[in-house]
Motif scaffolding. Structure first.
Motif, PDB file in Angstrom:
ATOM      1  N   SER A  33       0.813  -1.219   0.000  1.00 50.95           N
ATOM      2  CA  SER A  33       0.000   0.000   0.000  1.00 50.95           C
ATOM      3  C   SER A  33       0.848   1.272   0.000  1.00 50.95           C
ATOM      4  N   ALA A  34       2.156   1.128   0.159  1.00 50.77           N
ATOM      5  CA  ALA A  34       3.046   2.290   0.142  1.00 50.77           C
ATOM      6  C   ALA A  34       3.404   2.640  -1.299  1.00 50.77           C
ATOM      7  N   LEU A  35       3.193   3.883  -1.644  1.00 51.39           N
ATOM      8  CA  LEU A  35       3.504   4.315  -3.001  1.00 51.39           C
ATOM      9  C   LEU A  35       5.006   4.282  -3.241  1.00 51.39           C
ATOM     10  N   GLY A  36       5.395   3.743  -4.369  1.00 51.15           N
ATOM     11  CA  GLY A  36       6.794   3.756  -4.762  1.00 51.15           C
ATOM     12  C   GLY A  36       7.642   2.642  -4.184  1.00 51.15           C
ATOM     13  N   PHE A  37       7.027   1.635  -3.564  1.00 47.95           N
ATOM     14  CA  PHE A  37       7.832   0.563  -2.979  1.00 47.95           C
ATOM     15  C   PHE A  37       8.589  -0.219  -4.041  1.00 47.95           C
ATOM     16  N   ALA A  38       8.035  -0.306  -5.236  1.00 52.41           N
ATOM     17  CA  ALA A  38       8.644  -1.122  -6.290  1.00 52.41           C
ATOM     18  C   ALA A  38       9.955  -0.536  -6.803  1.00 52.41           C
ATOM     19  N   ALA A  39      10.240   0.696  -6.463  1.00 51.00           N
ATOM     20  CA  ALA A  39      11.489   1.313  -6.902  1.00 51.00           C
ATOM     21  C   ALA A  39      12.683   0.846  -6.074  1.00 51.00           C
ATOM     22  N   VAL A  53      15.396   1.718   5.227  1.00 52.19           N
ATOM     23  CA  VAL A  53      14.654   2.755   5.948  1.00 52.19           C
ATOM     24  C   VAL A  53      15.585   3.569   6.848  1.00 52.19           C
ATOM     25  N   VAL A  54      16.547   2.916   7.481  1.00 57.78           N
ATOM     26  CA  VAL A  54      17.520   3.655   8.295  1.00 57.78           C
ATOM     27  C   VAL A  54      18.330   4.597   7.408  1.00 57.78           C
ATOM     28  N   LEU A  55      18.711   4.124   6.239  1.00 60.28           N
ATOM     29  CA  LEU A  55      19.422   4.989   5.294  1.00 60.28           C
ATOM     30  C   LEU A  55      18.570   6.198   4.920  1.00 60.28           C
ATOM     31  N   PHE A  56      17.304   5.950   4.590  1.00 57.40           N
ATOM     32  CA  PHE A  56      16.406   7.044   4.226  1.00 57.40           C
ATOM     33  C   PHE A  56      16.225   8.035   5.364  1.00 57.40           C
ATOM     34  N   ASP A  57      16.044   7.520   6.551  1.00 59.70           N
ATOM     35  CA  ASP A  57      15.670   8.365   7.684  1.00 59.70           C
ATOM     36  C   ASP A  57      16.852   9.112   8.286  1.00 59.70           C
ATOM     37  N   ARG A  58      17.947   8.426   8.486  1.00 60.41           N
ATOM     38  CA  ARG A  58      19.039   9.016   9.265  1.00 60.41           C
ATOM     39  C   ARG A  58      20.223   9.506   8.444  1.00 60.41           C
ATOM     40  N   ASP A  59      20.363   9.011   7.238  1.00 59.03           N
ATOM     41  CA  ASP A  59      21.543   9.384   6.461  1.00 59.03           C
ATOM     42  C   ASP A  59      21.247  10.407   5.374  1.00 59.03           C
ATOM     43  N   ASN A 111      10.574  13.935   3.116  1.00 56.62           N
ATOM     44  CA  ASN A 111       9.780  14.115   1.907  1.00 56.62           C
ATOM     45  C   ASN A 111       8.425  13.439   2.122  1.00 56.62           C
ATOM     46  N   PRO A 112       7.326  14.174   2.047  1.00 55.19           N
ATOM     47  CA  PRO A 112       6.014  13.565   2.313  1.00 55.19           C
ATOM     48  C   PRO A 112       5.589  12.538   1.262  1.00 55.19           C
ATOM     49  N   GLN A 113       6.270  12.499   0.130  1.00 56.91           N
ATOM     50  CA  GLN A 113       5.900  11.537  -0.907  1.00 56.91           C
ATOM     51  C   GLN A 113       6.479  10.147  -0.644  1.00 56.91           C
ATOM     52  N   LEU A 114       7.424  10.037   0.278  1.00 55.54           N
ATOM     53  CA  LEU A 114       8.010   8.743   0.615  1.00 55.54           C
ATOM     54  C   LEU A 114       7.364   8.242   1.914  1.00 55.54           C
ATOM     55  N   PRO A 115       6.592   7.170   1.842  1.00 59.20           N
ATOM     56  CA  PRO A 115       5.835   6.709   3.017  1.00 59.20           C
ATOM     57  C   PRO A 115       6.690   5.881   3.981  1.00 59.20           C
ATOM     58  N   CYS A 116       7.607   6.525   4.663  1.00 58.38           N
ATOM     59  CA  CYS A 116       8.498   5.809   5.579  1.00 58.38           C
ATOM     60  C   CYS A 116       7.734   5.144   6.721  1.00 58.38           C
ATOM     61  N   GLY A 117       6.655   5.758   7.168  1.00 63.24           N
ATOM     62  CA  GLY A 117       5.864   5.171   8.248  1.00 63.24           C
ATOM     63  C   GLY A 117       5.288   3.813   7.867  1.00 63.24           C
TER      64      GLY A 117
END
Length: 153
Positions: A33-39, A105-111, A117-123
Motif C-alpha cells: 500500500s506504500a507508493l513507490g515501494f517497487a522502486a 529505511v535507516v538509510l532514508f531516515d538518518r543518512d 519528503n512527504p511523498q516517501l511513506p516511511c511510516g
C-alpha cells in the motif's frame, strides 16, 4: 516423545502458524500500500519473502487444523524433516528481507533524510518491517521447536 509447545498438530502449533500468517500478511499489505515501494529492491524482496512465509504458514495451519480435527499425529520423521527444512528456509529468508528493508529505511531516515519528503511513506515501510520481524520471531520459534522435535526422535 515429549510434547513441546508449538508442536505440529497442537493448539500452540496452530497459534504459531496463525501468528506467522497474520504478521506476514500485514507486512505485505503495508508494503504494497506504500507508493513507490517497487522502486526499491529491498521492499520487493520483503514482499516476496513475506508472501512465501504467508503461504507456508497457511499450509501448515491448515495441516494443524486437520490434525486437530481428526486427532492425527504429525510427529513422523519424514514430516518433521519437511517442517524443519521449510521453517528454517522461510525463517532465514524473512530475517534477511526484514534486515535489508530496515537498512534501507535507516538509510532514508538518518543518512539522507529522505523521510522528510512527504511523498516517501516511511511510516508504512516501518510498519511493514515491524510486522515482518514479528512474523520472523514466530517463524524462528517454530523452526527451533521443529528442530528440537526432530532431534529427539
Amino acid at each position: 516423545m515429549r510434547e513441546l509447545a508449538g508442536s505440529p498438530g497442537t493448539w500452540s502449533g496452530l497459534s504459531l502458524r496463525v501468528g506467522q500468517l497474520v504478521f506476514a500478511a500485514a507486512s505485505v499489505c503495508a508494503t504494497a500500500s506504500a507508493l513507490g515501494f517497487a522502486a526499491y529492491t529491498a521492499f520487493c524482496y520483503l514482499i516476496a519473502s513475506m508472501g512465501l512465509q504467508a503461504l507456508w504458514s497457511l499450509g501448515l495451519a491448515c495441516l494443524d487444523c486437520y490434525a486437530l480435527k481428526f486427532k492425527k499425529d504429525l510427529h513422523s520423521a519424514v514430516l518433521l524433516s519437511l517442517f524443519v527444512v521449510g521453517d528454517w528456509v522461510t525463517a532465514i529468508l524473512s530475517f534477511a528481507a526484514s534486515c535489508s528493508a530496515a537498512g534501507v529505511v535507516v538509510l532514508f531516515d538518518r543518512d539522507i533524510y529522505a523521510c522528510r519528503n512527504p511523498q516517501l511513506p516511511c511510516g508504512r515501510f516501518e510498519l511493514a518491517i515491524a510486522c515482518a520481524f514479528l512474523s520472523w520471531a514466530f517463524s524462528a520459534t517454530s523452526a527451533l521447536v521443529m528442530f528440537w522435535l526432530l532431534a529427539s526422535l
